[in-house]
Motif scaffolding. Sequence first.
Motif, PDB file in Angstrom:
ATOM      1  N   VAL A 122       0.855  -1.184   0.000  1.00 46.22           N
ATOM      2  CA  VAL A 122       0.000   0.000   0.000  1.00 46.22           C
ATOM      3  C   VAL A 122       0.895   1.239   0.000  1.00 46.22           C
ATOM      4  O   VAL A 122       1.980   1.248   0.592  1.00 46.22           O
ATOM      5  CB  VAL A 122      -0.962   0.034   1.210  1.00 46.22           C
ATOM      6  CG1 VAL A 122      -1.925  -1.141   1.155  1.00 46.22           C
ATOM      7  CG2 VAL A 122      -0.200   0.024   2.535  1.00 46.22           C
ATOM      8  N   GLY A 123       0.428   2.269  -0.693  1.00 44.87           N
ATOM      9  CA  GLY A 123       1.185   3.511  -0.769  1.00 44.87           C
ATOM     10  C   GLY A 123       0.255   4.688  -0.961  1.00 44.87           C
ATOM     11  O   GLY A 123      -0.976   4.533  -0.975  1.00 44.87           O
ATOM     12  N   ASP A 124       0.840   5.878  -1.126  1.00 43.50           N
ATOM     13  CA  ASP A 124       0.018   7.057  -1.363  1.00 43.50           C
ATOM     14  C   ASP A 124      -0.082   7.321  -2.861  1.00 43.50           C
ATOM     15  O   ASP A 124       0.330   6.508  -3.690  1.00 43.50           O
ATOM     16  CB  ASP A 124       0.566   8.267  -0.601  1.00 43.50           C
ATOM     17  CG  ASP A 124       1.984   8.637  -1.026  1.00 43.50           C
ATOM     18  OD1 ASP A 124       2.400   8.275  -2.155  1.00 43.50           O
ATOM     19  OD2 ASP A 124       2.689   9.301  -0.243  1.00 43.50           O
ATOM     20  N   GLU A 125      -0.627   8.497  -3.205  1.00 41.15           N
ATOM     21  CA  GLU A 125      -0.901   8.799  -4.615  1.00 41.15           C
ATOM     22  C   GLU A 125       0.360   8.977  -5.447  1.00 41.15           C
ATOM     23  O   GLU A 125       0.291   9.048  -6.678  1.00 41.15           O
ATOM     24  CB  GLU A 125      -1.754  10.072  -4.715  1.00 41.15           C
ATOM     25  CG  GLU A 125      -3.110   9.984  -4.015  1.00 41.15           C
ATOM     26  CD  GLU A 125      -3.027  10.433  -2.552  1.00 41.15           C
ATOM     27  OE1 GLU A 125      -1.908  10.380  -1.977  1.00 41.15           O
ATOM     28  OE2 GLU A 125      -4.063  10.825  -1.997  1.00 41.15           O
ATOM     29  N   GLY A 126       1.528   9.040  -4.797  1.00 35.92           N
ATOM     30  CA  GLY A 126       2.764   9.182  -5.538  1.00 35.92           C
ATOM     31  C   GLY A 126       3.198   7.907  -6.242  1.00 35.92           C
ATOM     32  O   GLY A 126       4.073   7.949  -7.107  1.00 35.92           O
ATOM     33  N   PHE A 127       2.602   6.773  -5.869  1.00 32.06           N
ATOM     34  CA  PHE A 127       2.938   5.505  -6.495  1.00 32.06           C
ATOM     35  C   PHE A 127       1.887   5.147  -7.546  1.00 32.06           C
ATOM     36  O   PHE A 127       0.716   5.537  -7.417  1.00 32.06           O
ATOM     37  CB  PHE A 127       3.021   4.396  -5.452  1.00 32.06           C
ATOM     38  CG  PHE A 127       4.140   4.584  -4.464  1.00 32.06           C
ATOM     39  CD1 PHE A 127       5.426   4.177  -4.767  1.00 32.06           C
ATOM     40  CD2 PHE A 127       3.904   5.187  -3.234  1.00 32.06           C
ATOM     41  CE1 PHE A 127       6.466   4.364  -3.870  1.00 32.06           C
ATOM     42  CE2 PHE A 127       4.929   5.371  -2.328  1.00 32.06           C
ATOM     43  CZ  PHE A 127       6.218   4.960  -2.645  1.00 32.06           C
ATOM     44  N   PRO A 128       2.264   4.394  -8.547  1.00 30.90           N
ATOM     45  CA  PRO A 128       1.278   3.988  -9.562  1.00 30.90           C
ATOM     46  C   PRO A 128       0.408   2.841  -9.065  1.00 30.90           C
ATOM     47  O   PRO A 128       0.913   1.890  -8.453  1.00 30.90           O
ATOM     48  CB  PRO A 128       2.155   3.545 -10.744  1.00 30.90           C
ATOM     49  CG  PRO A 128       3.438   3.093 -10.111  1.00 30.90           C
ATOM     50  CD  PRO A 128       3.636   3.981  -8.903  1.00 30.90           C
ATOM     51  N   LEU A 129      -0.880   2.939  -9.293  1.00 25.24           N
ATOM     52  CA  LEU A 129      -1.794   1.857  -8.948  1.00 25.24           C
ATOM     53  C   LEU A 129      -1.527   0.658  -9.840  1.00 25.24           C
ATOM     54  O   LEU A 129      -1.347   0.792 -11.054  1.00 25.24           O
ATOM     55  CB  LEU A 129      -3.244   2.333  -9.129  1.00 25.24           C
ATOM     56  CG  LEU A 129      -4.343   1.290  -8.895  1.00 25.24           C
ATOM     57  CD1 LEU A 129      -4.426   0.919  -7.416  1.00 25.24           C
ATOM     58  CD2 LEU A 129      -5.690   1.828  -9.388  1.00 25.24           C
ATOM     59  N   SER A 130      -1.475  -0.529  -9.250  1.00 28.91           N
ATOM     60  CA  SER A 130      -1.303  -1.761 -10.023  1.00 28.91           C
ATOM     61  C   SER A 130      -1.982  -2.894  -9.271  1.00 28.91           C
ATOM     62  O   SER A 130      -2.577  -2.685  -8.209  1.00 28.91           O
ATOM     63  CB  SER A 130       0.187  -2.066 -10.225  1.00 28.91           C
ATOM     64  OG  SER A 130       0.785  -2.497  -9.007  1.00 28.91           O
ATOM     65  N   THR A 131      -1.868  -4.087  -9.792  1.00 29.38           N
ATOM     66  CA  THR A 131      -2.436  -5.244  -9.097  1.00 29.38           C
ATOM     67  C   THR A 131      -1.556  -5.669  -7.927  1.00 29.38           C
ATOM     68  O   THR A 131      -1.917  -6.601  -7.197  1.00 29.38           O
ATOM     69  CB  THR A 131      -2.608  -6.423 -10.064  1.00 29.38           C
ATOM     70  OG1 THR A 131      -1.343  -6.714 -10.676  1.00 29.38           O
ATOM     71  CG2 THR A 131      -3.638  -6.102 -11.135  1.00 29.38           C
ATOM     72  N   LYS A 132      -0.430  -4.990  -7.728  1.00 30.02           N
ATOM     73  CA  LYS A 132       0.473  -5.306  -6.621  1.00 30.02           C
ATOM     74  C   LYS A 132       0.679  -4.132  -5.679  1.00 30.02           C
ATOM     75  O   LYS A 132       1.275  -4.289  -4.612  1.00 30.02           O
ATOM     76  CB  LYS A 132       1.826  -5.756  -7.180  1.00 30.02           C
ATOM     77  CG  LYS A 132       1.712  -7.015  -8.041  1.00 30.02           C
ATOM     78  CD  LYS A 132       2.985  -7.310  -8.794  1.00 30.02           C
ATOM     79  CE  LYS A 132       2.792  -8.511  -9.719  1.00 30.02           C
ATOM     80  NZ  LYS A 132       3.988  -8.776 -10.555  1.00 30.02           N
ATOM     81  N   VAL A 133       0.216  -2.955  -6.079  1.00 33.84           N
ATOM     82  CA  VAL A 133       0.345  -1.749  -5.250  1.00 33.84           C
ATOM     83  C   VAL A 133      -0.997  -1.030  -5.228  1.00 33.84           C
ATOM     84  O   VAL A 133      -1.499  -0.607  -6.276  1.00 33.84           O
ATOM     85  CB  VAL A 133       1.429  -0.796  -5.797  1.00 33.84           C
ATOM     86  CG1 VAL A 133       1.513   0.450  -4.916  1.00 33.84           C
ATOM     87  CG2 VAL A 133       2.786  -1.487  -5.874  1.00 33.84           C
ATOM     88  N   LEU A 134      -1.577  -0.905  -4.036  1.00 35.04           N
ATOM     89  CA  LEU A 134      -2.848  -0.195  -3.885  1.00 35.04           C
ATOM     90  C   LEU A 134      -2.590   1.223  -3.396  1.00 35.04           C
ATOM     91  O   LEU A 134      -1.788   1.432  -2.478  1.00 35.04           O
ATOM     92  CB  LEU A 134      -3.763  -0.909  -2.887  1.00 35.04           C
ATOM     93  CG  LEU A 134      -4.460  -2.193  -3.340  1.00 35.04           C
ATOM     94  CD1 LEU A 134      -5.366  -2.700  -2.221  1.00 35.04           C
ATOM     95  CD2 LEU A 134      -5.263  -1.970  -4.605  1.00 35.04           C
TER      96      LEU A 134
END
Length: 379
Positions: A221-233
């Motif tokens: 999990v991360g904030d809006e600075g990371f790209p959304l993917s099937t491995k990062v929410l």
Amino acid sequence: MHHNLFTELLFEDPDRFRRCLRMNTAIFEDLVEKVTPFIKKQDTHLRQSIPPAERLSLTLRHLATGESQESLRLTYRIGQSTISGIIKEVCTAIIHVLREDYLRMPSCEDEWRVVANDFGYRWNFYNCVGAMDGKHFKIDPPLRSGSLYYNYKDSFSVVLLAVVDAQLRFIYVDVGTNGRISDTGIWNKCSLKAHLDNNSLNIPAPTPLPNIDKEFPFVFVGDEGFPLSTKVLIPYSRDTCGNKNKRIFNYRLSRARNKSENAFGVMGARFQIFRSAMRYDPDDASTIILACCCLHNMLRTEVVGRHMYTPPEFIDEEDEFLHRFHRGEWRQEPTLGMINLRNQGGNRHANAALQLRDDWCNYFNGEGAVPWQDYMINK
């Protein structure tokens, strides 16, 4: 002379000793034993070498209080060039002796499940294997570096990108990227992204969440600075959060993501060398940051050290029964030497990633709901 005074402090005023070095005497002595083979020097017929305990205490005091090398020179009666060499050497030794035990990424499915179960038990976010965040750490302008380390906040910096577990311990760090690289570029070049793209982390296969048969993947999990993917929410953007269900998803995500914010905040408050720009070149600054990560993890792992290093009131805490959020005391400590990564947002996301976030949103508003969530998003 100073070492004798320091020894007296160790035995006669242990509380002050802990405040100065961020650890009690037992942990300090254990650390001295571990680093001694790497920092001990030979005596000569002209002079005795500086003892390992004094070398370690000097370095820890520098990291914990931010005391300048000039001030340490007067306190320890050691030349400034010698102090500079001691700090670099001891930080390198700390990394060497602590990294394998205290700063190690999970390497098998069972170890990832331990992290995920901890997030589920403590923060009601099952199948979460870590909270991601990053900071720019300010440094003095490096010689002959031009604008290489110059960031968007009009300062010079190196970047630490990290993943944190539910116990506020760093389980992955990528340190040393120059501050000029965009925050998207920092993510694209880090080894974690490469491992995720190659499926080489041995993360378990998708499993059902509590009270539901549908399988969900393990995610960071991360904030809006990371790209959304099937491995990062990441959270839904604010302009779409008129929807109650999406606000609840963001609230539930923030409970897990808050662990990375607290880990960075605690480390910045306890190691006050980060109160201002570090007067080191980028490589030495990166070594200091990594040494502090190792010390932070050690003190968060050892039971006695954990209660001294981070008493309950020092960390953010949420009382689900009284519907209160307690802001940790670390937030009162200025950490002007650390800058947040910029939340860029606006990324185009794959349909599978968007669908997965919607599925998780539906779960948090259905079978995975907790009793207090409606109140917390409306208060």
